[in-house]
Design an enzyme around this catalytic site. Structure first.
Site, short mmCIF file in Angstrom:
data_model
loop_
_atom_site.label_atom_id
_atom_site.label_comp_id
_atom_site.label_asym_id
_atom_site.label_seq_id
_atom_site.Cartn_x
_atom_site.Cartn_y
_atom_site.Cartn_z
N GLY A 46 0.84 -1.19 0.00
CA GLY A 46 0.00 0.00 0.00
C GLY A 46 0.87 1.25 0.00
O GLY A 46 2.08 1.18 0.29
N GLN A 51 3.14 9.89 1.64
CA GLN A 51 4.43 9.19 1.60
C GLN A 51 5.28 9.57 0.40
O GLN A 51 6.46 9.22 0.33
CB GLN A 51 4.22 7.68 1.62
CG GLN A 51 3.61 7.19 2.93
CD GLN A 51 3.42 5.69 2.91
OE1 GLN A 51 2.42 5.21 2.40
NE2 GLN A 51 4.36 4.94 3.46
N CYS A 97 5.96 -0.17 7.51
CA CYS A 97 5.62 1.03 6.73
C CYS A 97 6.82 1.43 5.90
O CYS A 97 7.94 1.48 6.41
CB CYS A 97 5.23 2.16 7.68
SG CYS A 97 4.72 3.67 6.82
N LEU A 98 6.58 1.75 4.64
CA LEU A 98 7.68 2.17 3.76
C LEU A 98 8.33 3.46 4.25
O LEU A 98 9.48 3.73 3.90
CB LEU A 98 7.16 2.35 2.32
CG LEU A 98 6.66 1.07 1.64
CD1 LEU A 98 6.00 1.41 0.31
CD2 LEU A 98 7.80 0.07 1.44
N HIS A 139 -4.48 1.37 7.60
CA HIS A 139 -3.12 1.91 7.68
C HIS A 139 -2.97 3.09 6.70
O HIS A 139 -2.40 4.13 7.06
CB HIS A 139 -2.13 0.78 7.36
CG HIS A 139 -0.69 1.16 7.29
ND1 HIS A 139 0.26 0.68 8.18
CD2 HIS A 139 0.00 1.96 6.42
CE1 HIS A 139 1.45 1.18 7.86
NE2 HIS A 139 1.32 1.95 6.79
N GLU A 140 -3.51 2.94 5.48
CA GLU A 140 -3.37 4.00 4.47
C GLU A 140 -4.24 5.21 4.80
O GLU A 140 -3.81 6.36 4.62
CB GLU A 140 -3.71 3.48 3.07
CG GLU A 140 -2.90 2.27 2.58
CD GLU A 140 -1.42 2.37 2.81
OE1 GLU A 140 -0.89 3.49 2.94
OE2 GLU A 140 -0.77 1.32 2.89
N HIS A 143 -2.58 7.29 7.26
CA HIS A 143 -1.57 8.19 6.65
C HIS A 143 -2.23 9.47 6.17
O HIS A 143 -1.69 10.57 6.37
CB HIS A 143 -0.91 7.52 5.44
CG HIS A 143 0.26 6.66 5.75
ND1 HIS A 143 1.40 7.13 6.37
CD2 HIS A 143 0.50 5.35 5.50
CE1 HIS A 143 2.28 6.13 6.47
NE2 HIS A 143 1.76 5.04 5.95
O1 GNR Z 1 4.06 -2.62 2.63
C1 GNR Z 1 3.37 -2.47 3.65
N1 GNR Z 1 3.05 -3.56 4.38
C2 GNR Z 1 2.12 -3.54 5.41
C3 GNR Z 1 2.06 -4.64 6.26
C4 GNR Z 1 1.15 -4.68 7.29
C5 GNR Z 1 0.27 -3.64 7.46
C6 GNR Z 1 0.32 -2.52 6.63
C7 GNR Z 1 1.23 -2.48 5.61
S1 GNR Z 1 1.27 -1.10 4.55
C8 GNR Z 1 2.95 -1.12 4.07
C9 GNR Z 1 3.22 -0.07 3.00
C10 GNR Z 1 3.00 1.30 3.60
O2 GNR Z 1 3.78 1.88 4.31
N2 GNR Z 1 1.84 1.86 3.35
O3 GNR Z 1 1.56 3.06 3.88
NI NI Z 2 2.68 3.15 5.73
#
Ligand code: GNR
Ligand code: NI
Length: 177
Positions: A46, A51, A97-98, A139-140, A143
């Protein structure tokens, strides 16, 4: 199509609230495609606009390749996503998270959510998500509201992770990584 530079924590843009878009036009579609390129290149499931330093309410996802890298791509793009229902039942996933490289922590969230959003054609859609998709959507959307997964864990763990992230950010800026 372009891979955009990723913003690494700590950074003010990751704490800002993204703004709803008016219409999904060609410029928005092109940005969505760039976000997908960026997400696939970084091997994430995601990515939210914050980001890549942009404050439009846009996210992209593909949870199909989590288990199997050879699985066909199943890109999902959402503009102005809104959670309309969350289950009482919770679920724990180990999240990453990236924007916080190489750090992982268990996060508890609603196991299922219903979300409405505008798709790539600007058409309103809704989905009922469970499993990793439900976790990823939350999660997104976090953000887009300036919230990181580390905001859901203890302050001790959070500070440790953000310190490590800053180290990695500095190393990358100095081109050591
Ligand atoms: O790549 C991602 N893996 C992930 C694993 C578990 C819960 C959420 C994520 S999202 C993350 C990519 C990211 O930072 N998205 O904002
Ligand atoms: Ni993230």
């Amino acid at each position: 199509m372009a891979v955009l530079p990723l913003v690494i924590a700590p950074d003010p843009v990751l704490k800002k609230k993204a703004q709803a878009i008016d219409v999904v036009d060609d410029a928005v579609r092109s940005f969505m495609d760039d976000m997908l390129d960026t997400m696939y290149e970084a091997q994430g499931i995601g990515l939210a606009a914050n980001q890549v330093g942009d404050l439009r309410r846009i996210l992209v996802m593909d949870v199909a390749q989590k288990e199997d890298e050879d699985a066909p791509k199943e890109p999902i793009v959402m503009a102005n996503p809104k959670i309309t229902w969350s289950s009482e039942e919770l679920n724990v996933y180990q999240e990453g998270c990236l924007s916080i490289p190489d750090q992982y922590a268990d996060v508890e969230r609603p196991a299922e959510v219903k979300v409405t959003f505008l798709d790539r054609d600007g058409v309103e859609q809704s989905v009922h998500a469970d499993g990793i998709l439900a976790t990823c959507i939350q999660h997104e959307i976090d953000h887009l509201n300036g919230i990181l997964f580390t905001d859901h864990i203890s302050a001790l763990k959070r500070n440790m992770m953000l310190k490590k992230s800053l180290k990695i950010k500095k190393a990358r800026a100095a081109d050591l990584e």
